[in-house]
Design a protein around this motif. Sequence first.
Motif, short mmCIF file in Angstrom:
data_model
loop_
_atom_site.label_atom_id
_atom_site.label_comp_id
_atom_site.label_asym_id
_atom_site.label_seq_id
_atom_site.Cartn_x
_atom_site.Cartn_y
_atom_site.Cartn_z
N UNK A 1 0.81 3.90 -2.97
CA UNK A 1 0.45 5.32 -2.60
C UNK A 1 1.49 6.27 -3.08
N UNK A 2 2.49 6.11 -2.81
CA UNK A 2 3.66 7.04 -3.01
C UNK A 2 3.90 7.31 -4.34
N UNK B 1 -9.02 2.24 -3.65
CA UNK B 1 -8.52 1.81 -2.20
C UNK B 1 -9.11 2.37 -1.14
N UNK C 1 -13.28 -4.21 6.33
CA UNK C 1 -13.45 -4.54 7.57
C UNK C 1 -14.97 -4.56 7.68
N UNK C 2 -15.57 -4.63 6.40
CA UNK C 2 -17.08 -4.87 6.67
C UNK C 2 -17.40 -6.43 7.00
N UNK C 3 -18.49 -6.75 7.65
CA UNK C 3 -18.52 -8.15 8.18
C UNK C 3 -18.91 -9.06 7.25
N UNK D 1 -15.35 -11.32 -5.98
CA UNK D 1 -16.61 -11.58 -5.70
C UNK D 1 -17.39 -10.52 -4.96
N UNK D 2 -16.56 -10.00 -3.91
CA UNK D 2 -17.28 -9.30 -3.00
C UNK D 2 -16.89 -7.68 -3.12
N UNK E 1 -17.50 -5.87 -6.92
CA UNK E 1 -19.14 -5.45 -7.35
C UNK E 1 -19.63 -4.54 -6.46
N UNK E 2 -19.05 -4.46 -5.34
CA UNK E 2 -19.63 -3.38 -4.37
C UNK E 2 -19.15 -1.95 -4.64
N UNK F 1 0.75 -1.23 0.05
CA UNK F 1 0.05 -0.11 0.13
C UNK F 1 0.97 1.23 0.04
N UNK F 2 1.81 1.26 0.93
CA UNK F 2 2.67 2.41 1.02
C UNK F 2 3.39 2.76 -0.33
N UNK G 1 -20.64 0.22 -8.65
CA UNK G 1 -21.75 1.70 -9.07
C UNK G 1 -20.88 2.88 -8.92
N UNK H 1 -15.43 -10.43 6.02
CA UNK H 1 -14.97 -11.19 7.20
C UNK H 1 -15.73 -12.53 7.24
#
Lengths: 332, 334, 368
Positions: free
Chosen positions: C193-194, C245, C253-255, C273-274, C277-278, C189-190, C281, C258
């Motif tokens: 992002x840079x 991102x 962190x959405x359940x 899959x999760x 698609x979310x 990530x670091x 939109x 998890x």
Amino acid sequence: MKLLEIRNLRTYFDTLDGIVKAVDGVSFDVDKGEIVAIVGETGCGKSVTARSIMRLLPKSAKISGEILLNGKNILKMSPKEMEKIRQKRISMIFQEPMTAFDPLYTIGQQFTEILQKHEKMSKAEAYEKSVQMLELVGIPEAKKRVDEYPHEFSGGMIQRAMIARALLNNPELVIADEPTTGLDVSIQAQIINVIADMQKKFKTSTILITHDMGVAAELADKIIVMYSGKIMERGDLGEIISSPLHPYTEGLIAAIPKLNTKKGEKLHAIPGMVPSPYALPKGCRFHPRCYAKMDKCEKKEPPYVEVLPGRFVACWKVLKEKGALLNHESPK
Amino acid sequence: MSLQNEVGTKEIMKIENVKMHFPVRKGIFRQVVGYVKAVDGVSLTLTKGETFGIVGESGSGKTTLGRVIVGLYQPTGGKVWYVSDTGKYDISSGKIPLRVRQKIQMIFQDPLSSLDPRFTVEKALREGLEISKEYNKKEMREYLLRLLKEVGLSQDYFGRYPHELSGGQRQRISVIRAMSMKPEVVVLDEPTSALDVSVQAQTVNLLQDFQEKFNLTYVFITHDISLAKYLSNRIAVMYLGRIMEMAESEELFSNPLHPYTRALLESLPRFEARKGEKGKKKTLIGEVPSPINIPSGCRFRTRCPYATEKCEKVEPKLIDVGNGHKVVCHLYEK
Amino acid sequence: MSEKKILTQRQKMVHAFFKNKLGLIGMVTLIILYLLVIFAGFISPYNMTTMHNNYIYIPPVHIHFFDKKGHFHMVPFVYGLKQVRNPITFAMERKIDFTKRYPIHFLAKGEEWSFFGLFKSNVHLFGLGPDAKMMLALFGTDKYGRDLFSRVLYGGQVSMSVGLIGVAISLILGALIGSISGYFGGTIDLVIQRLIELLMSFPRLPLWLALSMIIPPSWPSTWVYFGVVTVLSFLGWMGVARVVRGMVLSLREREFVLAAKLVGQSNLRIIWRHIIPNVMGYLIVVATLSIPGMILGESALSFLGLGIKEPMASWGLLLSGAQSISSIALYPWLMIPGIFIVITVLAFTFLGDSLRDTLDPYKVAKRS
């Protein structure tokens, strides 16, 4: 002494899916200096009732009926008159106090502005009063904290500040909308104490909106149980808790595990779920979930009548048992 | 520090001195400037078939501990062992075989966010079964249908989306999703706190039915002490990442030792017709300190009415007062 | 218990979308523009490269129903042109020749065109027929006597597809890099992002120019086209990646994510899959709103002569014919491609704004 009389209040919303009868014919009184708790589950209309009294509803809401404050109908007042009543005579404690404060101004600045709007007061006097109010609700180092911004307050402290704000102009009625929801038990207990102390000190009438029968039991003199926009039962706290009449009230109380409930003992669950506001059952709204359902319940809505002195119930079963006031019909 | 327990007989999970410290980063290169010590040294043993309650306020680290137990977080210290018939597995390693992974499930607090808004009920329920490849398509459907009926829902619900369900129905779907994995241990993270009371009772009863039927081990995480007492065999009270007191449920309530436990019990709304004046509740002073700056010595001392100089300097140890009742407090040192 | 069918989320979104007039106008405009551009061969009366030496720089012709004497004609017509020597300056000038009328034929025969190489035809929607001694130049002609209307339609094929393809590429790149950056976090990530911050802090235009310099001048025009698309999308993915991102960070962190992990789903499958698609939109909105940037970018490059090259055409390249004050003064119709750029950019912006409002989950929740 009656401070507030609500007669046949109806608040409907026009939505894409149809008309929602959020509050559908609600009548009750609030006496001077008492705490009335309105208890109910999500969607029962308790919050909308509160916001109808404050006239804080979106334009799509249609309100009818009467809300009399000292005999004067609030619903007939112009928006200008209403502005003078809010905060000065009726004020509100919100569930999320953080969003009820403007993050750009200090607590002191916000209090001073409110005070000067409604009271003839110099800036110094208003500031002095703000500090006093913060001290009263138990904020330590009030002199220093009055100059802090809302985000510098913790959850419990901001709720105290919210209570202080509601009482700034010494109103006749305070509406507390879920004031302890989302707080930890230890903080919740602190807030319950503050509300009780303040009510004693200022003799303010309070409408406490809550889903938690336990909180209501700690604070209220009277309890109103709402379900799907209607009052099911209303009466003194002690009587409602020790001998509920309406099957819904009974169910609500039995559904909560208490410290003396034994493990293994099944909790008394009310079967089914709250009906969709777009498809309310015919007759009594509670009948699909009721253990004492009779034929009559499916066909005709039970009237909301005083079955015992000060005890109002809307239930055919209770009416049958209590008999006495059967000829008493509800207003159409 | 051995934690033998009296309630059950067969050990199923062992949590050894688990620590979960999240780094706090700042600056361009995100240097670590401190740690949120969400869980700061917790040990306990779960036995087969019991319900172990973890009670605490927000910031106590109970949810983080739950997630460490199911292996969603790899702890920064300590070990989590799962003991099954086939062997002993290290859940804290992050590398868990699929068969084992599915045996430890979790049910979440918010039933809406625990279901993917774009998945129908059937798709959501099939996800895990498709991975384990235990059933073919037809068997899978029959199996799920059986479970659906068990929680009182009909076949019609297969095609529905989460937003078309009520809160209670969503939670029942989450329960089926967890139960369809035939788990041994289920962590229940505030499974009813987002639900209305009448629906809460339904869900609680349902969970109890499943436990009886499959002899499940539950870890029940909650802020609702009455509910914890009602459901649990044993209870641990957490404060700022540590267990303060742990005992059998009845014992904890009839004989609370730790000042924090006592205060919590005092704070509970008395659910009875009130006698005397409103308010006047005995309450704790102040609020929970930040888990970044945990007080020295006993972490509860800043709010404790009995705090002494010793509490500031020395961290109290776990004391066994007998009967499986354990407490972390200088007051009970001999 | 009777149950009334409640409107689904999707129905509510459709309802809200159709209530927004500006968004609707944007969408209809775009549909018309794309149809015009796709069927450019059929709709335009000439091929875009055909030079008509006798008709250099003729202004847009007028279409008449009434002739000089006021007679009405069922079929619209244009007048011819004649060359006249100005008696004072002795320069040749063009005058409208009112004695010659050329009726406009529908489904007229003309030059052969092919529909993206699939089939060939010589029938055009309208034209003056092969024998006419006049050009049906609706938007006038350029310095080689090429029909500007036809060139605008053909040029639109490039301009309007550059936006789509470029955005598609930068979306895929951005979504992928953003998901990886957000989901795995830590060092990955670091670094990402840079890198993004570095790329974003370069001024855009010089970077485009520098990158287009790499495209060798010897390349055939189709290669150049893809080169330009690559250059544009290479600098377009960062914004998308950042947004994705951020969304992944909150979704991670959405359940339900998890829960998927707990049933044994792998990280990549969870992203696929999760998570994707979310964020879809939102991606659609970002895409719609970044197409105008791409179109403008292509126009700028082509205008400066670093983008699309002759014999291909694009709106930016067409506009470059109107680079000097004198040509704007003498041949103002050469600015017409600019109007198309403005209309397209506005239409995409309107549509994007409307989509953003309708797809905003908070607003949808409020409406329900």
